[in-house]
Design a protein around this motif. Structure first.
Motif, PDB file in Angstrom:
ATOM      1  N   LEU A   5       0.849  -1.185   0.000  1.00 49.19           N
ATOM      2  CA  LEU A   5       0.000   0.000   0.000  1.00 49.19           C
ATOM      3  C   LEU A   5       0.882   1.230   0.000  1.00 49.19           C
ATOM      4  CD1 LEU A   5      -2.602  -0.942   2.765  1.00 49.19           C
ATOM      5  CD2 LEU A   5      -2.913  -1.077   0.305  1.00 49.19           C
ATOM      6  N   SER A   6       0.433   2.306  -0.655  1.00 49.03           N
ATOM      7  CA  SER A   6       1.243   3.525  -0.692  1.00 49.03           C
ATOM      8  C   SER A   6       1.059   4.374   0.557  1.00 49.03           C
ATOM      9  CB  SER A   6       0.903   4.345  -1.932  1.00 49.03           C
ATOM     10  OG  SER A   6      -0.454   4.713  -1.923  1.00 49.03           O
ATOM     11  N   GLN A   7       0.017   4.097   1.343  1.00 50.23           N
ATOM     12  CA  GLN A   7      -0.201   4.833   2.579  1.00 50.23           C
ATOM     13  C   GLN A   7      -0.763   3.879   3.620  1.00 50.23           C
ATOM     14  OE1 GLN A   7      -2.780   8.188   2.096  1.00 50.23           O
ATOM     15  NE2 GLN A   7      -1.267   9.523   3.003  1.00 50.23           N
ATOM     16  N   ALA A   8      -0.301   3.993   4.844  1.00 46.77           N
ATOM     17  CA  ALA A   8      -0.703   3.067   5.901  1.00 46.77           C
ATOM     18  C   ALA A   8      -2.177   3.223   6.238  1.00 46.77           C
ATOM     19  CB  ALA A   8       0.140   3.305   7.142  1.00 46.77           C
ATOM     20  N   PRO A   9      -2.888   2.090   6.380  1.00 54.41           N
ATOM     21  CA  PRO A   9      -4.278   2.162   6.858  1.00 54.41           C
ATOM     22  C   PRO A   9      -4.291   2.399   8.365  1.00 54.41           C
ATOM     23  CG  PRO A   9      -3.625  -0.109   6.511  1.00 54.41           C
ATOM     24  CD  PRO A   9      -2.466   0.744   6.057  1.00 54.41           C
ATOM     25  N   ASP A  10      -5.470   2.700   8.922  1.00 48.55           N
ATOM     26  CA  ASP A  10      -5.594   2.924  10.367  1.00 48.55           C
ATOM     27  C   ASP A  10      -5.518   1.622  11.147  1.00 48.55           C
ATOM     28  OD1 ASP A  10      -5.896   5.623   9.929  1.00 48.55           O
ATOM     29  OD2 ASP A  10      -8.079   5.551   9.992  1.00 48.55           O
ATOM     30  N   SER A  11      -5.918   0.528  10.513  1.00 44.65           N
ATOM     31  CA  SER A  11      -5.975  -0.759  11.176  1.00 44.65           C
ATOM     32  C   SER A  11      -5.522  -1.835  10.187  1.00 44.65           C
ATOM     33  CB  SER A  11      -7.409  -1.025  11.637  1.00 44.65           C
ATOM     34  OG  SER A  11      -7.490  -2.240  12.331  1.00 44.65           O
ATOM     35  N   ILE A  12      -4.724  -2.779  10.675  1.00 44.27           N
ATOM     36  CA  ILE A  12      -4.214  -3.860   9.827  1.00 44.27           C
ATOM     37  C   ILE A  12      -4.588  -5.183  10.481  1.00 44.27           C
ATOM     38  CG2 ILE A  12      -2.134  -4.965   8.907  1.00 44.27           C
ATOM     39  CD1 ILE A  12      -0.779  -2.173   9.089  1.00 44.27           C
ATOM     40  N   VAL A  13      -5.205  -6.072   9.712  1.00 46.53           N
ATOM     41  CA  VAL A  13      -5.529  -7.416  10.168  1.00 46.53           C
ATOM     42  C   VAL A  13      -4.854  -8.387   9.215  1.00 46.53           C
ATOM     43  CG1 VAL A  13      -7.361  -9.089  10.598  1.00 46.53           C
ATOM     44  CG2 VAL A  13      -7.731  -6.668  11.145  1.00 46.53           C
ATOM     45  N   LEU A  14      -3.991  -9.253   9.755  1.00 41.01           N
ATOM     46  CA  LEU A  14      -3.258 -10.217   8.942  1.00 41.01           C
ATOM     47  C   LEU A  14      -3.343 -11.607   9.569  1.00 41.01           C
ATOM     48  CD1 LEU A  14       0.040  -8.173   8.366  1.00 41.01           C
ATOM     49  CD2 LEU A  14      -1.799  -8.506   6.711  1.00 41.01           C
ATOM     50  N   GLU A  15      -3.288 -12.612   8.714  1.00 44.78           N
ATOM     51  CA  GLU A  15      -3.215 -14.003   9.146  1.00 44.78           C
ATOM     52  C   GLU A  15      -1.737 -14.414   9.168  1.00 44.78           C
ATOM     53  OE1 GLU A  15      -5.708 -15.895  10.268  1.00 44.78           O
ATOM     54  OE2 GLU A  15      -6.995 -14.132  10.026  1.00 44.78           O
ATOM     55  N   PRO A  16      -1.380 -15.471   9.904  1.00 44.75           N
ATOM     56  CA  PRO A  16       0.021 -15.911   9.940  1.00 44.75           C
ATOM     57  C   PRO A  16       0.571 -16.129   8.537  1.00 44.75           C
ATOM     58  CG  PRO A  16      -1.263 -17.128  11.542  1.00 44.75           C
ATOM     59  CD  PRO A  16      -2.246 -16.326  10.723  1.00 44.75           C
ATOM     60  N   GLY A  17       1.776 -15.598   8.298  1.00 43.17           N
ATOM     61  CA  GLY A  17       2.426 -15.732   6.998  1.00 43.17           C
ATOM     62  C   GLY A  17       2.142 -14.589   6.049  1.00 43.17           C
ATOM     63  N   GLN A  18       1.133 -13.762   6.332  1.00 44.27           N
ATOM     64  CA  GLN A  18       0.845 -12.619   5.476  1.00 44.27           C
ATOM     65  C   GLN A  18       1.740 -11.447   5.856  1.00 44.27           C
ATOM     66  OE1 GLN A  18      -3.439 -12.060   6.075  1.00 44.27           O
ATOM     67  NE2 GLN A  18      -3.723 -12.649   3.921  1.00 44.27           N
ATOM     68  N   SER A  19       2.083 -10.624   4.862  1.00 44.58           N
ATOM     69  CA  SER A  19       2.896  -9.433   5.082  1.00 44.58           C
ATOM     70  C   SER A  19       2.260  -8.246   4.377  1.00 44.58           C
ATOM     71  CB  SER A  19       4.306  -9.625   4.534  1.00 44.58           C
ATOM     72  OG  SER A  19       4.992 -10.609   5.247  1.00 44.58           O
TER      73      SER A  19
END
Length: 110
Positions: A5-19
């Motif tokens: 992403l070119s700009q950070a979101p307010d909230s990030i939700v990731l599963e194991p192994g995701q970047s």
């Protein structure tokens, strides 16, 4: 899987192994609401060498990014990360006339 992403979101939700690779401004705070995450800092200079540091954050940890630039956030467990960007300061006429200066500041932390 890496998402950019070119700009950070307010909230990030990731599963194991995701970047996620995203651009942040200097003074941004990362808060781990849930899980465990690895954060690779924006590139910086030490002497004549470019380096990036890695930080592991656990649930409840808060991390301050003194320099702006591109970071990589990797989930070690299911993670929910909050991103607190600094309040926007009024841009000077010089920086508005020279968009490349924002890019230089993001790369160098200047």
């Amino acid at each position: 899987m890496i998402t950019t992403l070119s700009q950070a979101p307010d909230s990030i939700v990731l599963e194991p192994g995701q970047s996620l690779r995203t651009c942040v401004d200097a003074g941004t705070w990362l808060q781990v609401a849930e899980g465990r995450v690895r954060v690779v800092s924006p590139p910086g200079w030490f002497g004549g060498t470019v380096f990036m540091s890695e930080t592991a954050l656990d649930e409840g940890d808060v991390h301050h990014l003194a320099h702006g630039g591109w970071i990589e956030v990797s989930a070690l467990t299911p993670v929910h990360l909050r991103v607190h960007a600094p309040k926007a300061a009024p841009a000077s006429a010089y920086s508005e006339a020279r968009p490349v200066m924002r890019f230089v500041r993001l790369l160098t932390g200047w």
